[in-house]
Design a protein around this motif. Structure first.
Motif, PDB file in Angstrom:
ATOM      1  N   ILE A 148       0.839  -1.179  -0.183  1.00  0.00           N
ATOM      2  CA  ILE A 148       0.087   0.102   0.414  1.00  0.00           C
ATOM      3  C   ILE A 148       0.632   1.326   0.090  1.00  0.00           C
ATOM      4  CG2 ILE A 148      -1.486   1.841   1.310  1.00  0.00           C
ATOM      5  CD1 ILE A 148      -2.618  -1.565   2.240  1.00  0.00           C
ATOM      6  N   HIS A 149       1.853   1.672   0.829  1.00  0.00           N
ATOM      7  CA  HIS A 149       2.667   2.675   0.790  1.00  0.00           C
ATOM      8  C   HIS A 149       3.739   3.415  -0.477  1.00  0.00           C
ATOM      9  CE1 HIS A 149       1.845   4.967   4.314  1.00  0.00           C
ATOM     10  NE2 HIS A 149       1.573   3.364   5.104  1.00  0.00           N
ATOM     11  N   MET A 150       4.489   1.807  -0.802  1.00  0.00           N
ATOM     12  CA  MET A 150       4.905   1.953  -2.849  1.00  0.00           C
ATOM     13  C   MET A 150       3.784   1.994  -3.049  1.00  0.00           C
ATOM     14  SD  MET A 150       6.704  -1.564  -4.829  1.00  0.00           S
ATOM     15  CE  MET A 150       4.819  -2.046  -5.080  1.00  0.00           C
ATOM     16  N   LEU A 151       2.769   1.521  -4.028  1.00  0.00           N
ATOM     17  CA  LEU A 151       1.678   2.205  -4.420  1.00  0.00           C
ATOM     18  C   LEU A 151       1.102   3.506  -4.506  1.00  0.00           C
ATOM     19  CD1 LEU A 151       0.000  -0.582  -6.305  1.00  0.00           C
ATOM     20  CD2 LEU A 151       1.511   0.622  -6.717  1.00  0.00           C
ATOM     21  N   GLN A 152       1.555   4.256  -3.453  1.00  0.00           N
ATOM     22  CA  GLN A 152       0.842   5.230  -2.038  1.00  0.00           C
ATOM     23  C   GLN A 152       2.161   6.608  -2.954  1.00  0.00           C
ATOM     24  OE1 GLN A 152      -1.656   6.860  -0.748  1.00  0.00           O
ATOM     25  NE2 GLN A 152      -0.757   9.094  -0.143  1.00  0.00           N
ATOM     26  N   ARG A 153       3.048   6.240  -1.838  1.00  0.00           N
ATOM     27  CA  ARG A 153       3.798   6.942  -2.703  1.00  0.00           C
ATOM     28  C   ARG A 153       3.909   7.609  -4.256  1.00  0.00           C
ATOM     29  NH1 ARG A 153       5.461  11.267  -3.078  1.00  0.00           N
ATOM     30  NH2 ARG A 153       7.935  11.800  -3.088  1.00  0.00           N
ATOM     31  N   ARG A 154       3.772   6.097  -5.070  1.00  0.00           N
ATOM     32  CA  ARG A 154       3.915   6.285  -6.448  1.00  0.00           C
ATOM     33  C   ARG A 154       2.623   6.588  -7.085  1.00  0.00           C
ATOM     34  NH1 ARG A 154       5.571   0.177  -8.352  1.00  0.00           N
ATOM     35  NH2 ARG A 154       7.751   0.383  -7.365  1.00  0.00           N
ATOM     36  N   ALA A 155       1.846   6.897  -6.209  1.00  0.00           N
ATOM     37  CA  ALA A 155       0.643   7.849  -6.671  1.00  0.00           C
ATOM     38  C   ALA A 155       0.227   8.939  -6.726  1.00  0.00           C
ATOM     39  CB  ALA A 155      -0.809   7.089  -6.331  1.00  0.00           C
ATOM     40  N   GLU A 156       0.837   9.502  -5.907  1.00  0.00           N
ATOM     41  CA  GLU A 156       1.770  10.898  -5.007  1.00  0.00           C
ATOM     42  C   GLU A 156       2.743  11.325  -6.397  1.00  0.00           C
ATOM     43  OE1 GLU A 156       2.263  11.613  -1.076  1.00  0.00           O
ATOM     44  OE2 GLU A 156       1.096  11.255  -0.784  1.00  0.00           O
ATOM     45  N   ALA A 157       3.794  10.503  -6.366  1.00  0.00           N
ATOM     46  CA  ALA A 157       5.049  11.410  -7.205  1.00  0.00           C
ATOM     47  C   ALA A 157       4.263  11.719  -8.411  1.00  0.00           C
ATOM     48  CB  ALA A 157       5.874  10.762  -6.209  1.00  0.00           C
ATOM     49  N   LEU A 158       4.140  10.129  -9.159  1.00  0.00           N
ATOM     50  CA  LEU A 158       3.611  10.371 -10.627  1.00  0.00           C
ATOM     51  C   LEU A 158       2.551  10.462 -11.038  1.00  0.00           C
ATOM     52  CD1 LEU A 158       5.094   6.232 -10.626  1.00  0.00           C
ATOM     53  CD2 LEU A 158       6.368   8.487 -11.088  1.00  0.00           C
ATOM     54  N   VAL A 159       1.389  11.244 -10.510  1.00  0.00           N
ATOM     55  CA  VAL A 159       0.632  11.745 -10.897  1.00  0.00           C
ATOM     56  C   VAL A 159      -0.142  12.527 -10.036  1.00  0.00           C
ATOM     57  CG1 VAL A 159      -2.405  11.609 -11.438  1.00  0.00           C
ATOM     58  CG2 VAL A 159      -0.727   9.454 -11.876  1.00  0.00           C
ATOM     59  N   LEU A 160      -0.515  12.921  -8.580  1.00  0.00           N
ATOM     60  CA  LEU A 160      -1.071  13.935  -7.848  1.00  0.00           C
ATOM     61  C   LEU A 160       0.123  14.951  -7.627  1.00  0.00           C
ATOM     62  CD1 LEU A 160      -3.358  14.858  -6.731  1.00  0.00           C
ATOM     63  CD2 LEU A 160      -2.551  13.712  -4.426  1.00  0.00           C
TER      64      LEU A 160
END
Ligand SMILES: N[C@@H](CCC(=O)N[C@@H](CS)C(=O)NCC(=O)O)C(=O)O
Length: 205
Positions: free
Chosen positions: A95-107
């Motif tokens: 969850i934290h891996m994809l959370q960080r990616r959702a922030e860094a790569l999109v939001l």
């Protein structure tokens, strides 16, 4: 509990969705901070969050918690089983891996585009580097293709249940729409996922 927010903006949406998913909305007083008018840079607000950003969760003992990841962790552990942030070491790590990616790569990428390559918050922008903003727009577009791949063959980012990164990515796509960039037509899995998340009662938050 109180949440200081500016309702129309994407990060406050993350906190609202997390609260709604946990059935906590009625236990929270939502206090509006007028971000376009700069209320988030006034001393009273900076005492709550020295970074000068919304949302901020304020507990009944006056503890102030900023950053949506932290707010979601708190809410998720405040009522019932933690469904948004996981239970096992493996779930929590993924969850934290994809959370960080959702922030860094999109939001965060599309936020940088908004703040740097468009008028953004106008006079409130401390510095604007147009090239950086344009570059971050490309990061967000690549990020959407990345998440389209993640979603192939599953309903949510980590399988069959919505978790924290789904909320973060959903908020990112809201800003992408607002910026009139839109999700590429070829990202069929991402488009289907957005429809699915959008139908959840929490998305109306
Ligand atoms: N990393 C922060 C981001 C918060 C954030 O950027 N909030 C925006 C609203 S969506 C904001 O307050 N912007 C005001 C500014 O940049 O001056 C979080 O997770 O809460």
């Amino acid at each position: 509990m109180k949440i200081y927010e500016f309702r129309a903006f994407p990060n406050p949406l993350r906190a609202r969705m997390a609260a709604a998913e946990k059935g906590l909305t009625d236990r929270i007083e939502f206090v509006q901070v007028n971000v376009p008018n700069g209320e988030h840079k006034l001393p009273e607000f900076l005492q709550l969050n020295p970074v000068g950003k919304v949302p901020v969760l304020v507990l009944d003992d006056d503890t102030a918690i900023a950053e949506c990841t932290a707010i979601t962790e708190y809410l998720d552990h405040s009522a019932g089983t933690p469904v948004l942030t996981g239970e096992t070491p493996k779930q929590r790590a993924q969850i934290h891996m994809l959370q960080r990616r959702a922030e860094a790569l999109v939001l965060d990428a599309i936020s940088d585009y908004f703040h740097h390559a468009t008028a953004g918050l106008g006079k409130l922008e401390p510095i604007q580097i147009k090239e950086w903003g344009e570059y971050q727009r490309q990061v967000a577009i690549k990020g959407m293709h990345y998440f389209d791949g993640v979603l192939r063959g599953q309903h949510y980012l980590l399988g069959e249940h919505l978790t924290m990164p789904d909320i973060t990515l959903f908020a990112g796509l809201k800003l992408i729409d607002f910026m009139q960039i839109g999700v590429p037509d070829t990202c069929k899995h991402l488009l289907g996922w957005r429809e699915r998340v959008g139908q959840r009662p929490s998305a109306a938050a």
